[in-house]
Design a protein around this motif. Structure first.
Motif, PDB file in Angstrom:
ATOM      1  N   TYR A 447       0.832  -1.200   0.000  1.00 61.24           N
ATOM      2  CA  TYR A 447       0.000   0.000   0.000  1.00 61.24           C
ATOM      3  C   TYR A 447       0.868   1.252   0.000  1.00 61.24           C
ATOM      4  O   TYR A 447       0.615   2.209  -0.733  1.00 61.24           O
ATOM      5  N   HIS A 448       1.942   1.255   0.799  1.00 66.49           N
ATOM      6  CA  HIS A 448       2.779   2.437   0.894  1.00 66.49           C
ATOM      7  C   HIS A 448       3.560   2.692  -0.393  1.00 66.49           C
ATOM      8  O   HIS A 448       3.763   3.831  -0.786  1.00 66.49           O
ATOM      9  N   HIS A 449       3.972   1.605  -1.061  1.00 64.22           N
ATOM     10  CA  HIS A 449       4.762   1.778  -2.266  1.00 64.22           C
ATOM     11  C   HIS A 449       3.900   1.901  -3.519  1.00 64.22           C
ATOM     12  O   HIS A 449       4.333   2.443  -4.526  1.00 64.22           O
ATOM     13  N   HIS A 450       2.690   1.375  -3.471  1.00 62.72           N
ATOM     14  CA  HIS A 450       1.824   1.393  -4.641  1.00 62.72           C
ATOM     15  C   HIS A 450       0.421   1.818  -4.208  1.00 62.72           C
ATOM     16  O   HIS A 450      -0.549   1.107  -4.414  1.00 62.72           O
ATOM     17  N   HIS A 451       0.336   2.968  -3.627  1.00 63.42           N
ATOM     18  CA  HIS A 451      -0.939   3.397  -3.058  1.00 63.42           C
ATOM     19  C   HIS A 451      -1.990   3.657  -4.130  1.00 63.42           C
ATOM     20  O   HIS A 451      -3.175   3.795  -3.817  1.00 63.42           O
ATOM     21  N   ASP A 452      -1.557   3.713  -5.404  1.00 68.56           N
ATOM     22  CA  ASP A 452      -2.515   3.970  -6.472  1.00 68.56           C
ATOM     23  C   ASP A 452      -3.049   2.677  -7.070  1.00 68.56           C
ATOM     24  O   ASP A 452      -3.653   2.675  -8.137  1.00 68.56           O
ATOM     25  N   GLN A 453      -2.855   1.545  -6.405  1.00 63.42           N
ATOM     26  CA  GLN A 453      -3.234   0.268  -6.979  1.00 63.42           C
ATOM     27  C   GLN A 453      -4.403  -0.378  -6.235  1.00 63.42           C
ATOM     28  O   GLN A 453      -4.763   0.030  -5.141  1.00 63.42           O
ATOM     29  N   TYR A 454      -4.953  -1.395  -6.877  1.00 70.19           N
ATOM     30  CA  TYR A 454      -6.080  -2.116  -6.321  1.00 70.19           C
ATOM     31  C   TYR A 454      -5.714  -3.588  -6.197  1.00 70.19           C
ATOM     32  O   TYR A 454      -4.935  -4.116  -6.974  1.00 70.19           O
ATOM     33  N   SER A 455      -6.265  -4.243  -5.210  1.00 70.06           N
ATOM     34  CA  SER A 455      -5.948  -5.645  -4.962  1.00 70.06           C
ATOM     35  C   SER A 455      -7.135  -6.535  -5.268  1.00 70.06           C
ATOM     36  O   SER A 455      -8.237  -6.075  -5.533  1.00 70.06           O
ATOM     37  N   SER A 456      -6.875  -7.861  -5.207  1.00 71.61           N
ATOM     38  CA  SER A 456      -7.920  -8.886  -5.339  1.00 71.61           C
ATOM     39  C   SER A 456      -8.576  -8.925  -6.707  1.00 71.61           C
ATOM     40  O   SER A 456      -9.659  -9.474  -6.859  1.00 71.61           O
ATOM     41  N   GLY A 457      -7.963  -8.338  -7.698  1.00 71.77           N
ATOM     42  CA  GLY A 457      -8.464  -8.444  -9.050  1.00 71.77           C
ATOM     43  C   GLY A 457      -9.532  -7.432  -9.395  1.00 71.77           C
ATOM     44  O   GLY A 457      -9.998  -6.654  -8.570  1.00 71.77           O
ATOM     45  N   ILE A 458      -9.920  -7.442 -10.654  1.00 72.91           N
ATOM     46  CA  ILE A 458     -10.953  -6.544 -11.159  1.00 72.91           C
ATOM     47  C   ILE A 458     -11.980  -7.386 -11.912  1.00 72.91           C
ATOM     48  O   ILE A 458     -11.692  -8.492 -12.370  1.00 72.91           O
ATOM     49  N   TYR A 459     -13.191  -6.855 -12.037  1.00 75.97           N
ATOM     50  CA  TYR A 459     -14.289  -7.607 -12.638  1.00 75.97           C
ATOM     51  C   TYR A 459     -14.876  -6.869 -13.839  1.00 75.97           C
ATOM     52  O   TYR A 459     -15.095  -5.652 -13.787  1.00 75.97           O
ATOM     53  N   LEU A 460     -15.147  -7.628 -14.886  1.00 81.38           N
ATOM     54  CA  LEU A 460     -15.961  -7.145 -15.992  1.00 81.38           C
ATOM     55  C   LEU A 460     -17.399  -7.549 -15.698  1.00 81.38           C
ATOM     56  O   LEU A 460     -17.671  -8.705 -15.347  1.00 81.38           O
ATOM     57  N   THR A 461     -18.321  -6.612 -15.828  1.00 79.75           N
ATOM     58  CA  THR A 461     -19.728  -6.927 -15.582  1.00 79.75           C
ATOM     59  C   THR A 461     -20.558  -6.639 -16.824  1.00 79.75           C
ATOM     60  O   THR A 461     -20.254  -5.729 -17.607  1.00 79.75           O
ATOM     61  N   TRP A 462     -21.608  -7.439 -16.998  1.00 80.64           N
ATOM     62  CA  TRP A 462     -22.603  -7.223 -18.048  1.00 80.64           C
ATOM     63  C   TRP A 462     -23.941  -6.988 -17.357  1.00 80.64           C
ATOM     64  O   TRP A 462     -24.440  -7.853 -16.636  1.00 80.64           O
ATOM     65  N   LYS A 463     -24.480  -5.790 -17.520  1.00 82.63           N
ATOM     66  CA  LYS A 463     -25.723  -5.398 -16.858  1.00 82.63           C
ATOM     67  C   LYS A 463     -25.626  -5.660 -15.351  1.00 82.63           C
ATOM     68  O   LYS A 463     -26.543  -6.196 -14.731  1.00 82.63           O
ATOM     69  N   GLU A 464     -24.498  -5.297 -14.785  1.00 82.91           N
ATOM     70  CA  GLU A 464     -24.205  -5.353 -13.352  1.00 82.91           C
ATOM     71  C   GLU A 464     -23.929  -6.769 -12.839  1.00 82.91           C
ATOM     72  O   GLU A 464     -23.661  -6.940 -11.652  1.00 82.91           O
ATOM     73  N   ASP A 465     -23.968  -7.771 -13.686  1.00 84.91           N
ATOM     74  CA  ASP A 465     -23.606  -9.129 -13.282  1.00 84.91           C
ATOM     75  C   ASP A 465     -22.129  -9.369 -13.585  1.00 84.91           C
ATOM     76  O   ASP A 465     -21.709  -9.246 -14.745  1.00 84.91           O
ATOM     77  N   PRO A 466     -21.312  -9.709 -12.586  1.00 82.32           N
ATOM     78  CA  PRO A 466     -19.894 -10.012 -12.859  1.00 82.32           C
ATOM     79  C   PRO A 466     -19.783 -11.233 -13.762  1.00 82.32           C
ATOM     80  O   PRO A 466     -20.427 -12.263 -13.522  1.00 82.32           O
ATOM     81  N   VAL A 467     -18.973 -11.117 -14.813  1.00 77.69           N
ATOM     82  CA  VAL A 467     -18.839 -12.227 -15.763  1.00 77.69           C
ATOM     83  C   VAL A 467     -17.407 -12.691 -15.959  1.00 77.69           C
ATOM     84  O   VAL A 467     -17.170 -13.864 -16.251  1.00 77.69           O
ATOM     85  N   VAL A 468     -16.426 -11.791 -15.809  1.00 81.06           N
ATOM     86  CA  VAL A 468     -15.022 -12.163 -15.976  1.00 81.06           C
ATOM     87  C   VAL A 468     -14.211 -11.510 -14.877  1.00 81.06           C
ATOM     88  O   VAL A 468     -14.418 -10.328 -14.550  1.00 81.06           O
ATOM     89  N   TRP A 469     -13.273 -12.262 -14.305  1.00 78.22           N
ATOM     90  CA  TRP A 469     -12.388 -11.796 -13.238  1.00 78.22           C
ATOM     91  C   TRP A 469     -10.956 -11.816 -13.731  1.00 78.22           C
ATOM     92  O   TRP A 469     -10.502 -12.817 -14.297  1.00 78.22           O
ATOM     93  N   ALA A 470     -10.234 -10.721 -13.556  1.00 71.94           N
ATOM     94  CA  ALA A 470      -8.821 -10.639 -13.939  1.00 71.94           C
ATOM     95  C   ALA A 470      -7.993 -10.310 -12.700  1.00 71.94           C
ATOM     96  O   ALA A 470      -8.372  -9.466 -11.889  1.00 71.94           O
ATOM     97  N   SER A 471      -6.841 -10.980 -12.576  1.00 75.00           N
ATOM     98  CA  SER A 471      -6.014 -10.790 -11.384  1.00 75.00           C
ATOM     99  C   SER A 471      -4.540 -10.942 -11.728  1.00 75.00           C
ATOM    100  O   SER A 471      -4.179 -11.493 -12.780  1.00 75.00           O
ATOM    101  N   ALA A 472      -3.682 -10.459 -10.823  1.00 71.48           N
ATOM    102  CA  ALA A 472      -2.228 -10.568 -11.007  1.00 71.48           C
ATOM    103  C   ALA A 472      -1.597 -10.929  -9.676  1.00 71.48           C
ATOM    104  O   ALA A 472      -2.058 -10.481  -8.602  1.00 71.48           O
ATOM    105  N   TRP A 473      -0.513 -11.713  -9.748  1.00 75.49           N
ATOM    106  CA  TRP A 473       0.093 -12.292  -8.557  1.00 75.49           C
ATOM    107  C   TRP A 473       1.615 -12.328  -8.682  1.00 75.49           C
ATOM    108  O   TRP A 473       2.147 -12.434  -9.778  1.00 75.49           O
ATOM    109  N   LYS A 474       2.291 -12.243  -7.541  1.00 76.61           N
ATOM    110  CA  LYS A 474       3.754 -12.372  -7.518  1.00 76.61           C
ATOM    111  C   LYS A 474       4.147 -13.293  -6.362  1.00 76.61           C
ATOM    112  O   LYS A 474       3.411 -13.413  -5.366  1.00 76.61           O
TER     113      LYS A 474
END
Length: 475
Positions: A447-474
């Motif tokens: 958080y301190h080094h990358h305070h402009d980032q988001y965790s736990s992935g992001i979701y694509l939604t269609w009509k507010e229903d989540p349909v695809v999840w994208a994530s990155a890991w190290k």
């Protein structure tokens, strides 16, 4: 995306229709024979209806189990209720009810109708195969028909058309490319291990980005791991030649490798992948983890760890037919929920008479059959199930994948730049698509080094229903 869907519609439609009708003849037990007797009398329901073929509303009947001829036309969605009732009847082994509901669905279903008729048609196929324990044979027949008309050109055209009208696949590509480029910035020897079965459609934009880097253009090795056995060698040869040609055009030193014949991803190793000590490794896994047997998924994640990658990207469709795999009714209802959303998206994205839409829907029908009718059904010749051969699709939700991945990796947030790229992508498409971000991290070094980032992935939604999840890991 499974390339069995890249069939040439004009040459395969008749065979596919014949296969669809023939599933009602495959059972060897008396109960199925009784079902067939009634159902065969109405095979004309699988031809295009004479009217109201492609409207956005369904002509529906009352969703009771009485004779449909006794019910007045109504409004609303009828397929979901009838299909769920049939699934419950199969779970309860209620032969009389199974017989009646399959007959009713067969009368109402059509692969050429509206969303309800199409859902009924393709889920009917899976329900019948489940009831008659003929899933393996039907699936093998459908795959055989599809593979006979594979070609690189038909595959490429369908992928490009789908990407033109929907961000379903490009969402994961843009998100993954952005985080890979950031993780490997400044490195001179890059090795991307691609486990995705998307015919490398993700990588031209990454090559362009590498060509415009301010520092020295790095050497890129791309190793494609095929988990889909239906992708023929000639297709990947054509893909490799085109990738090499494009890399030369971009001025990026490039090496292309393909690894085939891997039945279990957890068997991959540094040596088998040609990993060198001086390479910066990225593992890109799009839609492949769901093909891994549920019991082996943690072993695959440990294999990823052994490669010592700088970054691992995982993109999966948002559904849970894994935790419910031993409960047919719950698994069926989740599968129906997911594909109802998907079919709605296709209906609004493609013209009513689109061949591409029909091909995508037929690929869905094969996936539905894999999920619902192949568990516990064994090949007679070698007593191995489709799932054990890596062909079943057991999706999990992003939160479930995250719990698995956190055992060996730490989350990597998507930077504001990557999020902006994804938002710009979605603006190219029709309304209905949106991006959902998790809340910002609230502590820790990341958080301190990358305070402009988001965790736990992001979701694509269609009509507010989540349909695809994208994530990155190290590591």
């Amino acid at each position: 995306m499974d390339t069995t869907l890249y069939t040439n519609y004009n040459t395969s439609t008749a065979k596919d229709n014949q296969t669809h009708s023939n599933i009602y003849k495959q059972s060897s037990n008396g109960e199925a024979a009784a079902i067939v007797t009634d159902m065969q009398s109405s095979t004309n329901s699988h031809q295009p209806p004479s009217q109201n073929n492609h409207t956005h509303t369904s002509t529906s009947l009352s969703c009771s189990t009485s004779d449909p001829g006794d019910q007045p036309p109504g409004t609303g969605k009828w397929a979901s209720k009838l299909l769920k009732e049939c699934a419950r009847a199969i779970s309860e082994r209620d032969s009389s009810k199974i017989h009646h509901l399959l007959w009713m669905l067969n009368e109402l279903a059509s692969p050429y109708g509206d969303c309800d008729q199409k859902l009924a048609s393709y889920f009917l196929q899976a329900l019948f195969c489940k009831a008659t324990e003929s899933g393996q044979r039907c699936y093998k027949t459908l795959i055989s028909v599809a593979e006979k008309s594979h070609s690189f050109d038909s595959a490429r055209k369908l992928i490009l058309k789908f990407q033109e009208v929907s961000p379903w696949t490009t969402f994961g590509h843009v998100a993954s490319n952005g985080v890979i480029l950031e993780a490997l910035e400044g490195e001179t020897k890059l090795h991307i291990i691609d486990i995705s079965n998307t015919l490398c459609t993700q990588w031209p934009t990454l090559l362009e980005a590498l060509a415009t880097r301010n520092d020295e253009t790095p050497h890129l090795k791309l190793t494609v791991v095929l988990t889909n056995t239906s992708i023929v060698g000639s297709v990947m040869k054509e893909v490799g030649q085109r990738m090499e040609k494009f890399a030369r055009l971009m001025g990026v030193p490039f090496e292309f490798n393909v690894i085939r014949g891997i039945n279990r991803l957890c068997e991959l190793s540094k040596e088998g992948l040609g990993v060198q000590e001086d390479e910066a490794i990225a593992v890109n896994c799009i839609g492949a983890m769901r093909r891994v047997e549920v019991e082996e998924r943690d072993a695959v994640i440990r294999m990823f760890q052994s490669l010592r990658p700088r970054i691992v990207t995982v993109v999966e469709e948002e559904a849970d037919v894994s935790s419910t795999r031993n409960d047919f009714v719950n698994s069926f209802e989740e599968c129906l929920r997911f594909y109802t959303i998907y079919f709605d998206m296709l209906e609004e994205s493609f013209p009513p008479t689109s061949n591409e839409r029909l091909m995508l829907e037929r690929e869905c029908s094969r996936s539905i059959l894999r999920i619902l009718a192949c568990d516990g059904d064994h090949h007679e010749e070698n007593n191995t199930s489709i799932e054990s051969s890596g062909e079943c699709e057991r999706r999990e939700r992003g939160s479930q994948w995250a719990e698995r991945l956190k055992e060996g990796f730490a989350t990597v947030g998507f930077s504001d730049d990557v999020v902006d790229d994804v938002k710009a992508l979605l603006k190219r498409y029709r309304t209905g698509w949106s991006l959902v971000l998790p809340p910002p991290q609230q502590g820790g070094d990341n958080y301190h080094h990358h305070h402009d980032q988001y965790s736990s992935g992001i979701y694509l939604t269609w009509k507010e229903d989540p349909v695809v999840w994208a994530s990155a890991w190290k590591p």
